[in-house]
Scaffold this motif. Sequence first.
Motif, PDB file in Angstrom:
ATOM      1  N   UNK A  63       0.836  -1.200   0.000  1.00 40.27           N
ATOM      2  CA  UNK A  63       0.000   0.000   0.000  1.00 40.27           C
ATOM      3  C   UNK A  63       0.868   1.244   0.000  1.00 40.27           C
ATOM      4  N   UNK A  64       0.580   2.168  -0.879  1.00 38.91           N
ATOM      5  CA  UNK A  64       1.248   3.463  -0.899  1.00 38.91           C
ATOM      6  C   UNK A  64       0.188   4.536  -1.056  1.00 38.91           C
ATOM      7  N   UNK A  65       0.448   5.702  -0.488  1.00 39.37           N
ATOM      8  CA  UNK A  65      -0.591   6.731  -0.489  1.00 39.37           C
ATOM      9  C   UNK A  65       0.008   8.107  -0.237  1.00 39.37           C
ATOM     10  N   UNK A  66      -0.807   9.113  -0.538  1.00 36.09           N
ATOM     11  CA  UNK A  66      -0.532  10.493  -0.181  1.00 36.09           C
ATOM     12  C   UNK A  66      -1.612  10.943   0.792  1.00 36.09           C
ATOM     13  N   UNK A  67      -1.158  11.573   1.860  1.00 32.36           N
ATOM     14  CA  UNK A  67      -2.050  12.178   2.839  1.00 32.36           C
ATOM     15  C   UNK A  67      -1.752  13.675   2.890  1.00 32.36           C
ATOM     16  N   UNK A 117      -5.979  14.810   9.566  1.00 34.11           N
ATOM     17  CA  UNK A 117      -5.252  14.303   8.408  1.00 34.11           C
ATOM     18  C   UNK A 117      -6.195  13.569   7.470  1.00 34.11           C
ATOM     19  N   UNK A 118      -5.981  13.771   6.187  1.00 25.24           N
ATOM     20  CA  UNK A 118      -6.890  13.240   5.174  1.00 25.24           C
ATOM     21  C   UNK A 118      -6.101  12.437   4.143  1.00 25.24           C
ATOM     22  N   UNK A 119      -6.637  11.272   3.784  1.00 28.28           N
ATOM     23  CA  UNK A 119      -6.045  10.491   2.702  1.00 28.28           C
ATOM     24  C   UNK A 119      -6.467  11.120   1.385  1.00 28.28           C
ATOM     25  N   UNK A 120      -5.507  11.496   0.583  1.00 27.85           N
ATOM     26  CA  UNK A 120      -5.772  12.174  -0.675  1.00 27.85           C
ATOM     27  C   UNK A 120      -5.884  11.184  -1.823  1.00 27.85           C
ATOM     28  N   UNK A 121      -4.912  10.279  -1.909  1.00 23.29           N
ATOM     29  CA  UNK A 121      -4.886   9.303  -2.991  1.00 23.29           C
ATOM     30  C   UNK A 121      -4.096   8.092  -2.535  1.00 23.29           C
ATOM     31  N   UNK A 164      -6.453   2.846  -8.242  1.00 24.58           N
ATOM     32  CA  UNK A 164      -6.169   3.980  -7.381  1.00 24.58           C
ATOM     33  C   UNK A 164      -7.471   4.496  -6.780  1.00 24.58           C
ATOM     34  N   UNK A 165      -7.368   5.063  -5.597  1.00 23.32           N
ATOM     35  CA  UNK A 165      -8.510   5.653  -4.922  1.00 23.32           C
ATOM     36  C   UNK A 165      -8.187   7.104  -4.599  1.00 23.32           C
ATOM     37  N   UNK A 166      -9.217   7.951  -4.697  1.00 17.56           N
ATOM     38  CA  UNK A 166      -9.029   9.378  -4.471  1.00 17.56           C
ATOM     39  C   UNK A 166     -10.098   9.913  -3.530  1.00 17.56           C
ATOM     40  N   UNK A 167      -9.715  10.905  -2.751  1.00 18.92           N
ATOM     41  CA  UNK A 167     -10.706  11.632  -1.967  1.00 18.92           C
ATOM     42  C   UNK A 167     -11.606  12.387  -2.941  1.00 18.92           C
ATOM     43  N   UNK A 168     -12.872  12.526  -2.581  1.00 18.34           N
ATOM     44  CA  UNK A 168     -13.820  13.208  -3.461  1.00 18.34           C
ATOM     45  C   UNK A 168     -13.354  14.619  -3.788  1.00 18.34           C
ATOM     46  N   UNK A 169     -12.681  15.242  -2.851  1.00 15.71           N
ATOM     47  CA  UNK A 169     -12.267  16.637  -3.020  1.00 15.71           C
ATOM     48  C   UNK A 169     -11.190  16.816  -4.085  1.00 15.71           C
ATOM     49  N   UNK A 170     -10.529  15.732  -4.493  1.00 19.17           N
ATOM     50  CA  UNK A 170      -9.443  15.870  -5.470  1.00 19.17           C
ATOM     51  C   UNK A 170      -9.684  15.072  -6.738  1.00 19.17           C
TER      52      UNK A 170
END
Length: 122
Positions: A33-37, A45-49, A58-64
């Motif tokens: 697992x790799x991600x950007x917060x 803190x929010x998971x961005x992608x 890939x998964x993305x936050x709705x905001x991005x």
Amino acid sequence: QVQLVESGGGSVQAGGSLRLSCVASGDTNSNVCVAWFRQAPGVEREAVASMYTTGFIAHYADSVKGRFTISRDKAKDTLYLQMNSLKPEDTAMYYCAAGSYGLRTGCRYDYWGQGTQVTVSS
């Protein structure tokens, strides 16, 4: 152990773009697992992608969604976050993270970078 070093942050005007990079070193093969917060002052803190190193999902936050793209160069052990159409609300410290996957727990991020600041002005 895994070390993660981010770069690419900076100050841009709204509508601009930035590309963040995160170079991994050490025992990187165990990280599925790799991600950007991101975290702004006073905000949780929010998971961005996020994505799995074993596949292309890939998964993305709705905001991005539609503005940010996560990708990985396996040969360079580098994770990227391409950020387009930036908004002032994207201002935050951005962290890359890596970790393992469990059937019961999902992704568990054991390793974190030091962060890179992104500031978007209106």
